[in-house]
Design an enzyme around this catalytic site. Structure first.
Site, PDB file in Angstrom:
ATOM      1  N   LEU A  84       0.912  -1.274  -0.022  1.00  0.00           N
ATOM      2  CA  LEU A  84      -0.168   0.003   0.000  1.00  0.00           C
ATOM      3  C   LEU A  84       0.853   1.314   0.024  1.00  0.00           C
ATOM      4  O   LEU A  84       0.706   2.146  -0.756  1.00  0.00           O
ATOM      5  CB  LEU A  84      -0.945   0.068   1.231  1.00  0.00           C
ATOM      6  CG  LEU A  84      -1.674   1.349   1.544  1.00  0.00           C
ATOM      7  CD1 LEU A  84      -2.643   1.437   0.569  1.00  0.00           C
ATOM      8  CD2 LEU A  84      -2.467   1.197   2.827  1.00  0.00           C
TER       9      LEU A  84
ATOM     10  N   TYR B 266       3.963  -6.756  17.540  1.00  0.00           N
ATOM     11  CA  TYR B 266       4.117  -5.642  16.476  1.00  0.00           C
ATOM     12  C   TYR B 266       4.479  -4.349  16.773  1.00  0.00           C
ATOM     13  O   TYR B 266       5.695  -3.781  16.112  1.00  0.00           O
ATOM     14  CB  TYR B 266       3.040  -5.587  15.387  1.00  0.00           C
ATOM     15  CG  TYR B 266       3.171  -4.866  14.209  1.00  0.00           C
ATOM     16  CD1 TYR B 266       3.783  -5.512  13.040  1.00  0.00           C
ATOM     17  CD2 TYR B 266       2.716  -3.635  14.079  1.00  0.00           C
ATOM     18  CE1 TYR B 266       3.871  -4.854  11.760  1.00  0.00           C
ATOM     19  CE2 TYR B 266       2.611  -2.697  12.878  1.00  0.00           C
ATOM     20  CZ  TYR B 266       3.358  -3.284  11.916  1.00  0.00           C
ATOM     21  OH  TYR B 266       3.545  -2.752  10.418  1.00  0.00           O
TER      22      TYR B 266
ATOM     23  N   HIS C 128      -8.891  -3.573   7.042  1.00  0.00           N
ATOM     24  CA  HIS C 128      -8.893  -2.577   7.943  1.00  0.00           C
ATOM     25  C   HIS C 128     -10.158  -2.065   7.818  1.00  0.00           C
ATOM     26  O   HIS C 128     -11.119  -2.064   7.086  1.00  0.00           O
ATOM     27  CB  HIS C 128      -7.899  -1.443   7.992  1.00  0.00           C
ATOM     28  CG  HIS C 128      -6.425  -2.299   8.436  1.00  0.00           C
ATOM     29  ND1 HIS C 128      -5.426  -1.763   7.829  1.00  0.00           N
ATOM     30  CD2 HIS C 128      -6.139  -3.030   9.413  1.00  0.00           C
ATOM     31  CE1 HIS C 128      -4.356  -2.495   8.312  1.00  0.00           C
ATOM     32  NE2 HIS C 128      -4.591  -3.138   9.121  1.00  0.00           N
TER      33      HIS C 128
ATOM     34  N   ARG D  75     -11.351   8.057  14.725  1.00  0.00           N
ATOM     35  CA  ARG D  75     -10.031   7.540  14.123  1.00  0.00           C
ATOM     36  C   ARG D  75      -9.543   8.757  13.282  1.00  0.00           C
ATOM     37  O   ARG D  75     -10.424   9.421  12.796  1.00  0.00           O
ATOM     38  CB  ARG D  75     -10.471   6.390  13.460  1.00  0.00           C
ATOM     39  CG  ARG D  75     -10.583   5.055  14.289  1.00  0.00           C
ATOM     40  CD  ARG D  75      -9.372   4.481  14.859  1.00  0.00           C
ATOM     41  NE  ARG D  75      -9.591   3.471  15.775  1.00  0.00           N
ATOM     42  CZ  ARG D  75     -10.044   3.198  16.857  1.00  0.00           C
ATOM     43  NH1 ARG D  75     -10.066   4.561  17.683  1.00  0.00           N
ATOM     44  NH2 ARG D  75     -10.164   2.108  17.688  1.00  0.00           N
TER      45      ARG D  75
END
Length: 404
Positions: free
Chosen positions: A16, A138, A181, A264
């Site tokens: 991406l 992560y 997502h 968000r």
């Protein structure tokens, strides 16, 4: 430091962000680019990475490659997420240093910040309290990566910069319902619910053939000229409807998880690429730490071109007057946020959906707010260009083109 003839290696150039960085560099006239697919070069293989650097000798490196996944994958494969990402970072950064790379850009994630960090999150919030458990491995790997860059700069006088992007969306996004997502998942769900209501089974078939859901594709959905409607066609439609319903996709109705109230922040991936290239070409470590004399530190290698690990002029960490230097990474985002409910209304308008969107409040919301402070980025000369309304429209246009 980098001119148009400089050889730039973009690790993860099919992803991406990596693909957008590649295109951005091309648009700026940087055509001496090097990329390798995962099949061509396994970045977790130390020997293979060394061989690649031996052969290519890049002037600069953009490390956009990573082992990534959603909440479920992060929870199931915790060892893989920390080990794979650490291997990638250690191999690429160490070989970049060993081969005298002039500039390295490391891409991380804002998941590096504590779960309960004050909002908006400044770079200084790093390591101040516990991380979100579901993606802890992560996050730790990415923290290690930015600390590698910082530490190499301080010890060896290198010029390695780490950028931490917020939630990204854009061309080449992941629309697979099992692991995508929030924005691409929401967009595809609303689009499929519209198609079901419209009876557009040809478009549903095309969509599922491009991106099957739980192994279910569009095969057998359509009646062609050489056959007649039969039970098998109806059975296939029932199977598709049953699978899609598991993801909250119904006839003119979509069910999303949570209350819709979490906030968000979203950044268009091509904006992220532009910010990354701006930093790569225009920002040095000395700009970030605000010490002009640091720019005179010898970057990376001895005068004969060979790496000298004991060359004192290249050891910024040996200069007591610099004091404690940390949190040298750069947040990349818009500094703006919206609720998940507001996002859904924006997607509904863009898709032309006339049905209903419901929120299943028995499902978790996740972190209620995750906004980053982008004042450091602005001070370094870059601000975002694509606002969320235009970005959602551009993403839906790309998605439709991807299934034509």
């Amino acid at each position: 430091m980098l001119d148009k003839s400089s050889k730039i290696y973009v690790a993860g150039h099919h992803g991406l962000v990596g693909s957008a960085i590649w295109s951005n560099l091309k648009q700026r006239g940087y055509n001496n680019l090097v990329g390798r697919s995962h099949k061509e070069l396994d970045l977790t293989d130390q020997v293979a990475v060394k061989k690649f650097f031996d052969e290519e000798q890049p002037d600069a490196v953009v490390l956009a490659a990573a082992f990534v996944g959603g909440i479920m994958a992060n929870s199931l494969y915790r060892a893989d997420f920390i080990m794979m990402n650490m291997k990638i970072q250690c191999n690429v950064i160490s070989e970049a240093y060993a081969h005298g790379v002039k500039k390295l850009l490391f891409l991380g994630s804002t998941c590096i910040y504590p779960k309960n960090a004050p909002q908006p999150m400044k770079e200084d919030a790093l390591l101040t309290s516990p991380l979100e458990y579901t993606n802890e491995e992560y996050a730790i790997a990415k923290i290690a990566g930015l600390k590698m860059c910082e530490s190499y700069n301080l010890q060896y006088g290198t010029n390695y910069i780490a950028v931490m992007p917020t939630n990204l969306y854009g061309p080449n996004d992941n629309f697979h319902l099992e692991n995508s997502h929030v924005m691409p998942a929401m967009m595809r769900k609303i689009y499929l619910a519209k198609l079901i209501h419209d009876g557009s089974w040809d478009k549903i078939a095309t969509d599922l053939n491009k991106r099957p859901v739980e192994g279910v594709n569009g095969s057998g959905l359509l009646v062609n000229d050489s056959c007649h409607p039969c039970d098998s066609c109806s059975s296939k439609k029932e199977e598709v409807l049953r699978v899609l319903a598991k993801y909250g996709i119904h006839d003119n109705r979509v069910v999303l998880w949570g209350t819709g109230t979490p906030l968000r922040e979203f950044l268009w991936s091509e904006d992220m690429a532009d910010a990354s290239v701006h930093v790569l070409l225009n920002v040095n470590f000395s700009d970030i730490i605000g010490i002009e004399k640091y720019s005179s530190v010898h970057y990376g290698a001895s005068t004969d071109g060979a790496v000298d690990r004991n060359h004192s002029a290249g050891r910024g960490g040996a200069i007591p007057s610099l004091g404690e230097i940390r949190n040298c990474h750069i947040n990349v985002g818009t500094g703006k946020e919206l609720t998940i409910r507001d996002l859904s209304e924006l997607v509904v308008k863009t898709v032309g959906f006339e049905g209903t969107v419901e929120f299943d409040t028995s499902k978790p919301d996740g972190t209620m707010r995750k906004l980053i402070d982008v004042s450091k980025l602005h001070s370094l000369g870059w601000t975002h260009k694509v606002e969320i309304e235009d970005g959602v429209r551009k993403l839906f246009e790309w998605y439709q083109q991807s299934i034509e």
